[in-house]
Every structure is written in structure tokens, then in C-alpha cells.
Design a protein around this motif. Sequence first.
Motif, mmCIF file in Angstrom:
data_model
loop_
_atom_site.group_PDB
_atom_site.id
_atom_site.type_symbol
_atom_site.label_atom_id
_atom_site.label_comp_id
_atom_site.label_asym_id
_atom_site.label_seq_id
_atom_site.Cartn_x
_atom_site.Cartn_y
_atom_site.Cartn_z
ATOM 1 N N ALA A 161 0.758 -1.232 -0.124
ATOM 2 C CA ALA A 161 -0.057 0.181 -0.203
ATOM 3 C C ALA A 161 0.935 1.338 0.056
ATOM 4 O O ALA A 161 0.554 2.183 -0.605
ATOM 5 C CB ALA A 161 -0.961 0.017 1.361
ATOM 6 N N PHE A 162 2.066 1.250 1.007
ATOM 7 C CA PHE A 162 2.987 2.419 0.892
ATOM 8 C C PHE A 162 3.693 2.589 -0.243
ATOM 9 O O PHE A 162 4.000 3.670 -0.884
ATOM 10 C CB PHE A 162 3.729 2.205 1.857
ATOM 11 C CG PHE A 162 3.033 2.826 3.119
ATOM 12 C CD1 PHE A 162 3.511 4.050 3.567
ATOM 13 C CD2 PHE A 162 2.685 1.975 4.224
ATOM 14 C CE1 PHE A 162 2.990 4.651 4.771
ATOM 15 C CE2 PHE A 162 2.106 2.401 5.466
ATOM 16 C CZ PHE A 162 2.340 3.640 5.718
ATOM 17 N N ARG A 163 3.895 1.318 -1.149
ATOM 18 C CA ARG A 163 4.710 1.585 -2.399
ATOM 19 C C ARG A 163 3.509 1.942 -3.536
ATOM 20 O O ARG A 163 4.025 2.882 -4.192
ATOM 21 C CB ARG A 163 4.996 0.011 -2.571
ATOM 22 C CG ARG A 163 6.038 -0.082 -3.812
ATOM 23 C CD ARG A 163 6.613 -1.274 -4.143
ATOM 24 N NE ARG A 163 5.698 -2.456 -4.082
ATOM 25 C CZ ARG A 163 5.512 -3.278 -2.853
ATOM 26 N NH1 ARG A 163 6.388 -3.354 -1.917
ATOM 27 N NH2 ARG A 163 4.863 -4.383 -3.150
ATOM 28 N N LYS A 164 2.399 1.692 -3.765
ATOM 29 C CA LYS A 164 1.472 1.632 -4.739
ATOM 30 C C LYS A 164 1.200 3.439 -4.490
ATOM 31 O O LYS A 164 0.871 3.959 -5.618
ATOM 32 C CB LYS A 164 0.262 0.981 -4.624
ATOM 33 C CG LYS A 164 0.590 -0.406 -4.975
ATOM 34 C CD LYS A 164 -0.786 -1.311 -5.063
ATOM 35 C CE LYS A 164 -0.774 -2.645 -5.510
ATOM 36 N NZ LYS A 164 -2.088 -3.401 -5.327
ATOM 37 N N SER A 165 1.296 3.716 -3.079
ATOM 38 C CA SER A 165 0.924 5.158 -3.338
ATOM 39 C C SER A 165 2.196 6.460 -3.291
ATOM 40 O O SER A 165 1.975 7.376 -3.361
ATOM 41 C CB SER A 165 0.176 5.466 -1.717
ATOM 42 O OG SER A 165 1.026 4.929 -0.761
ATOM 43 N N GLY A 166 3.127 5.539 -3.646
ATOM 44 C CA GLY A 166 4.241 6.262 -3.954
ATOM 45 C C GLY A 166 4.902 7.081 -2.796
ATOM 46 O O GLY A 166 5.913 7.789 -2.845
ATOM 47 N N ILE A 167 4.601 6.578 -1.416
ATOM 48 C CA ILE A 167 4.992 7.287 -0.338
ATOM 49 C C ILE A 167 6.484 6.574 0.115
ATOM 50 O O ILE A 167 7.265 7.262 0.540
ATOM 51 C CB ILE A 167 3.987 7.189 0.765
ATOM 52 C CG1 ILE A 167 2.676 7.969 0.326
ATOM 53 C CG2 ILE A 167 4.602 7.748 2.156
ATOM 54 C CD1 ILE A 167 1.552 7.875 1.339
ATOM 55 N N TYR A 168 6.428 5.463 0.120
ATOM 56 C CA TYR A 168 7.649 4.565 0.583
ATOM 57 C C TYR A 168 7.757 3.279 -0.315
ATOM 58 O O TYR A 168 6.864 2.604 -0.220
ATOM 59 C CB TYR A 168 7.586 4.316 2.087
ATOM 60 C CG TYR A 168 8.921 4.125 2.609
ATOM 61 C CD1 TYR A 168 10.048 4.619 2.785
ATOM 62 C CD2 TYR A 168 9.327 2.323 2.645
ATOM 63 C CE1 TYR A 168 11.287 4.238 3.014
ATOM 64 C CE2 TYR A 168 10.485 1.844 3.024
ATOM 65 C CZ TYR A 168 11.571 2.981 3.213
ATOM 66 O OH TYR A 168 12.568 2.266 3.709
ATOM 67 N N PRO A 169 8.826 3.166 -1.009
ATOM 68 C CA PRO A 169 9.941 4.051 -1.371
ATOM 69 C C PRO A 169 9.324 5.326 -2.043
ATOM 70 O O PRO A 169 8.477 4.945 -2.794
ATOM 71 C CB PRO A 169 10.955 3.362 -2.063
ATOM 72 C CG PRO A 169 10.770 2.023 -1.718
ATOM 73 C CD PRO A 169 9.071 1.740 -1.500
ATOM 74 N N LEU A 170 9.853 6.630 -1.652
ATOM 75 C CA LEU A 170 9.413 7.555 -2.441
ATOM 76 C C LEU A 170 9.402 7.646 -4.094
ATOM 77 O O LEU A 170 10.402 7.332 -4.628
ATOM 78 C CB LEU A 170 10.232 8.976 -2.076
ATOM 79 C CG LEU A 170 9.670 10.264 -2.436
ATOM 80 C CD1 LEU A 170 8.113 10.581 -2.197
ATOM 81 C CD2 LEU A 170 10.445 11.399 -2.307
ATOM 82 N N ASP A 171 8.197 7.596 -4.755
ATOM 83 C CA ASP A 171 8.363 7.490 -6.146
ATOM 84 C C ASP A 171 7.310 8.396 -6.730
ATOM 85 O O ASP A 171 6.152 8.180 -6.482
ATOM 86 C CB ASP A 171 8.138 6.078 -6.531
ATOM 87 C CG ASP A 171 8.055 5.830 -7.829
ATOM 88 O OD1 ASP A 171 8.264 6.805 -8.793
ATOM 89 O OD2 ASP A 171 7.756 4.774 -8.486
ATOM 90 N N ARG A 172 7.626 9.591 -7.123
ATOM 91 C CA ARG A 172 6.633 10.543 -7.844
ATOM 92 C C ARG A 172 5.817 9.890 -9.115
ATOM 93 O O ARG A 172 4.939 10.416 -9.383
ATOM 94 C CB ARG A 172 7.251 11.757 -8.136
ATOM 95 C CG ARG A 172 8.221 12.405 -6.733
ATOM 96 C CD ARG A 172 8.903 13.718 -7.181
ATOM 97 N NE ARG A 172 9.522 14.408 -6.163
ATOM 98 C CZ ARG A 172 8.924 14.907 -5.215
ATOM 99 N NH1 ARG A 172 7.757 15.273 -5.162
ATOM 100 N NH2 ARG A 172 9.838 15.550 -4.169
ATOM 101 N N ASP A 173 6.562 8.987 -9.423
ATOM 102 C CA ASP A 173 5.710 8.470 -10.746
ATOM 103 C C ASP A 173 4.807 7.237 -10.455
ATOM 104 O O ASP A 173 4.400 6.425 -11.386
ATOM 105 C CB ASP A 173 6.941 8.129 -11.760
ATOM 106 C CG ASP A 173 7.630 9.041 -12.261
ATOM 107 O OD1 ASP A 173 7.111 10.309 -12.427
ATOM 108 O OD2 ASP A 173 8.890 9.180 -12.290
ATOM 109 N N ALA A 174 4.661 6.858 -9.385
ATOM 110 C CA ALA A 174 4.074 5.645 -9.029
ATOM 111 C C ALA A 174 2.508 5.896 -9.210
ATOM 112 O O ALA A 174 1.769 4.553 -9.241
ATOM 113 C CB ALA A 174 4.409 5.365 -7.380
ATOM 114 N N ILE A 175 2.016 7.022 -9.061
ATOM 115 C CA ILE A 175 0.682 6.989 -9.402
ATOM 116 C C ILE A 175 0.318 7.826 -10.786
ATOM 117 O O ILE A 175 1.012 8.514 -11.304
ATOM 118 C CB ILE A 175 0.154 8.118 -8.162
ATOM 119 C CG1 ILE A 175 0.468 7.491 -6.829
ATOM 120 C CG2 ILE A 175 -1.469 8.462 -8.475
ATOM 121 C CD1 ILE A 175 0.115 8.498 -5.698
#
Length: 249
Positions: A161-175
Motif C-alpha cells: 500500500a505504501f509502495r503503490k501510493s508512492g510514499i515509501y519508497p518515495l516514487d513520484r511516478d508511482a501514481i
Amino acid sequence: MGCGNALGHQIPPYFIFAGKRMRQELLEGATPGADGSVSETGWSNSEIFQSYLENHFIKYVTGMQDKHILLLYDGHRTHITPDIIDWAVEKKIILYVLPPHTSHVLQPMDVGCFGPFARIYSSEGHTFQRTHSAVINKYNLCSIACKSYNSALPPSNLQSAFRKSGIYPLDRDAIDQSLFSISDAIHRQSQSDENIKVDDIPAIENETTEPVNLMSDSEINADTEPILSNQENENIQIYVAEKLLTKTR
């Protein structure tokens, strides 16, 4: 209320029942650590949320006192009071209220945990009714909900869930940005309807570099009180950050 962190650790659930006095039998069959409270409406309010943080949440993050804790949660008005902010600053907890109408993509609990919870709870509820020939009420709900909560919030779901929301690891392109289209439409409508004057708060000149532990808290049933506007949200975040900086300097 449910909460978990980016490492995959869950905080036991917290229940809010309709009533005037908390009865221990309401928690019959609860898993270890689960707790609850009552309100006349059965919904959360400022007092209950503050009690949740001070008496429930804090018990499961006390081992992280050497670091700041970043707590992400939804922007209902009952979640923001001066007392809550002051308490959080004292405990080195950074409160971050998510922007309005974005929880479906930015709130990890909504992104990867409460969907499975709802499906598992529905299945467990039907099984209970068939095997016990009884309806679900507030005295047998806790055991069913706790079992469903534990199944829906394993480490793998929380981390995902944190990965898909781009929060951790921080990923501005995840969404996928198209997911915000509905949120933008809702926001434009709310902006046209509201007439709220927000006091200006000075901008922040510095920022803290201390490590943080990412947490995400959410309520399974949405609060009935209105959410904060974008401008209110922004000013609150500035206020929280300035209080934190004043404390740490």
C-alpha cells in the motif's frame, strides 16, 4: 480506526460504538491490543481521536522515540485541534493531513488495506450468520472485525500500500495522474461552494532533516463532518511544521 506503517507493522484496531458508556463486553473476542470507545453517534469526534492517539496509537510507537514519526491521515475537522497538534509536537509526531479528495490514491490504508478488509469482513459475517443462526450486533461484531482486520493488514499488504501510493519508497511516478481527475472535479465544486476565510501563516524558512517513521492512519467508516479545504489544509501543515521547528531548535 486502523493504522499501519511502511515496514508492514499494524497497530491493533480501535472501535467506536454508539452509546454513552463503554462496556467491556463490547470488546468480547477482541484480538490482543484491540480497544475502543463510545460516542452518542457512533462516529469519531475530536475527543475520541485525541484519546486514540494518546492512549492507543502511542503505545505501539514508543520504541521509536529517538526519531520523528510522520503520521499521514485524512483531513476531517475532528482530526485537527490545537491540543492534538501540541501533543503531537511534544511526542515528536509530525501530523500530515492528506489533501482533500485524494485518499483513494494517497492514503495507504485506503489503497491497499480497507478494500480487502471490507471483502473479508463481509465473508466472515455471512459465515457467522450461517453457523450461529444469529445476526451481527455490537456485542459480537468485535471478534469478526478483529479477525478480518488481521487478515487484511498483513505486512505484505501494508508494504504494498505504501509502495503503490508512492510514499515509501518515495516514487513520484508511482501514481497514474488520471486517477486525480475525479478528485479535481470534486475540488473545483467544493471551491465554488465554500466561503471560508483562513488567516495567513508565515512561510517556513527551514526544514527538519531528522529521520522519520512513516505511519498511515484511517477510519474504516468516514467521519460525517466536512473535510478541510485545500487552503485550510496547507495552513495547518505550515502551522504544524513551524511548531515542530520551534520545538526542535
